[in-house]
Design a protein around this motif. Structure first.
Motif, PDB file in Angstrom:
ATOM      1  N   UNK A 105       0.864  -1.177   0.000  1.00  0.00           N
ATOM      2  CA  UNK A 105       0.000   0.000   0.000  1.00  0.00           C
ATOM      3  C   UNK A 105       0.902   1.228   0.000  1.00  0.00           C
ATOM      4  N   UNK A 106       0.604   2.178  -0.874  1.00  0.00           N
ATOM      5  CA  UNK A 106       1.411   3.392  -0.951  1.00  0.00           C
ATOM      6  C   UNK A 106       1.319   4.178   0.357  1.00  0.00           C
ATOM      7  N   UNK A 107       2.331   5.045   0.559  1.00  0.00           N
ATOM      8  CA  UNK A 107       2.407   5.866   1.768  1.00  0.00           C
ATOM      9  C   UNK A 107       2.561   7.331   1.377  1.00  0.00           C
ATOM     10  N   UNK A 108       2.239   8.239   2.289  1.00  0.00           N
ATOM     11  CA  UNK A 108       2.468   9.662   2.010  1.00  0.00           C
ATOM     12  C   UNK A 108       3.964   9.948   1.850  1.00  0.00           C
ATOM     13  N   UNK A 116      -2.184  -1.216 -10.203  1.00  0.00           N
ATOM     14  CA  UNK A 116      -2.322  -0.105  -9.284  1.00  0.00           C
ATOM     15  C   UNK A 116      -1.655   1.141  -9.842  1.00  0.00           C
ATOM     16  N   UNK A 117      -1.421   2.074  -8.955  1.00  0.00           N
ATOM     17  CA  UNK A 117      -0.785   3.323  -9.369  1.00  0.00           C
ATOM     18  C   UNK A 117      -0.217   4.003  -8.143  1.00  0.00           C
ATOM     19  N   UNK A 118       0.880   4.708  -8.354  1.00  0.00           N
ATOM     20  CA  UNK A 118       1.547   5.452  -7.301  1.00  0.00           C
ATOM     21  C   UNK A 118       2.199   6.672  -7.921  1.00  0.00           C
ATOM     22  N   UNK A 119       3.029   7.319  -7.165  1.00  0.00           N
ATOM     23  CA  UNK A 119       3.898   8.350  -7.704  1.00  0.00           C
ATOM     24  C   UNK A 119       5.292   8.057  -7.166  1.00  0.00           C
ATOM     25  N   UNK A 152      -0.953  10.460  -2.305  1.00  0.00           N
ATOM     26  CA  UNK A 152      -1.660  11.260  -1.300  1.00  0.00           C
ATOM     27  C   UNK A 152      -2.641  10.413  -0.500  1.00  0.00           C
ATOM     28  N   UNK A 153      -3.263   9.437  -1.177  1.00  0.00           N
ATOM     29  CA  UNK A 153      -4.173   8.516  -0.498  1.00  0.00           C
ATOM     30  C   UNK A 153      -3.655   7.099  -0.703  1.00  0.00           C
ATOM     31  N   UNK A 154      -3.830   6.221   0.267  1.00  0.00           N
ATOM     32  CA  UNK A 154      -3.307   4.856   0.137  1.00  0.00           C
ATOM     33  C   UNK A 154      -3.916   4.113  -1.051  1.00  0.00           C
ATOM     34  N   UNK A 155      -3.049   3.442  -1.802  1.00  0.00           N
ATOM     35  CA  UNK A 155      -3.471   2.648  -2.962  1.00  0.00           C
ATOM     36  C   UNK A 155      -2.708   1.335  -2.959  1.00  0.00           C
ATOM     37  N   UNK A 156      -3.365   0.271  -3.406  1.00  0.00           N
ATOM     38  CA  UNK A 156      -2.712  -1.034  -3.519  1.00  0.00           C
ATOM     39  C   UNK A 156      -1.927  -1.097  -4.832  1.00  0.00           C
ATOM     40  N   UNK A 157      -0.704  -1.584  -4.742  1.00  0.00           N
ATOM     41  CA  UNK A 157       0.176  -1.664  -5.909  1.00  0.00           C
ATOM     42  C   UNK A 157       0.866  -3.019  -5.933  1.00  0.00           C
TER      43      UNK A 157
END
Length: 153
Positions: free
Chosen positions: A54-57, A78-81, A139-144
């Protein structure tokens, strides 16, 4: 640093035979069928890490660099930055740890100079030793599900 989609992978295969092999592996493998873990392609010269997270800030993650390996990072789902900043004259917040080929750099010290780039499924990035990068943020948690291929320099 290079960021692109796998559809354009052949543009970068000339960089090195190992990068060509890594990009080919990404395009030929169904990563939904693999368990999370590490897989050898060519011993310690070329290996694959499959990871779900899960992405983090941004504020929770450091920048990192590697000296022995090029990172080929690929978002399978998924997606992140990711944050990016040239290494230049930066000072690490934690010294280089050779066993894990990793040096860490503080986010707060670098946040104003860094660029943050959307990283979506089907995209890959090549991070070279002079590329500070901060993967796995949003910015918001996302599954990757991300695949990282470590390419020995």
């Amino acid at each position: 640093m290079i960021v692109d989609t796998l559809a354009n992978r052949n543009l970068y295969s000339h960089i090195s035979p190992r990068i060509a092999k890594a990009l080919a592996h990404l395009s030929e493998t169904d990563f939904s069928q693999l368990e999370v873990g590490t897989y050898e392609l060519d011993g310690k010269d070329l290996f694959v890490i499959v990871n779900d997270y899960e992405t983090k800030p941004r504020e929770m993650e450091p920048f990192e660099v590697h000296q022995q390996y090029i990172d080929v990072q690929y978002v399978f789902s998924g997606e992140e930055e990711f944050g990016y900043l040239p290494l230049a004259d930066q000072t690490p917040s934690k010294p280089y740890f050779a066993k894990h080929d990793y040096a860490e750099f503080d986010y707060q010290s670098n946040k104003d100079a860094a660029a943050f780039i959307p990283f979506k499924a089907g995209m890959f990035a090549l991070f070279f030793p002079e590329d500070m990068h901060m993967p796995g943020t949003s910015a918001t948690p996302k599954q990757v599900r991300k695949v990282v291929i470590k390419v020995k320099i």
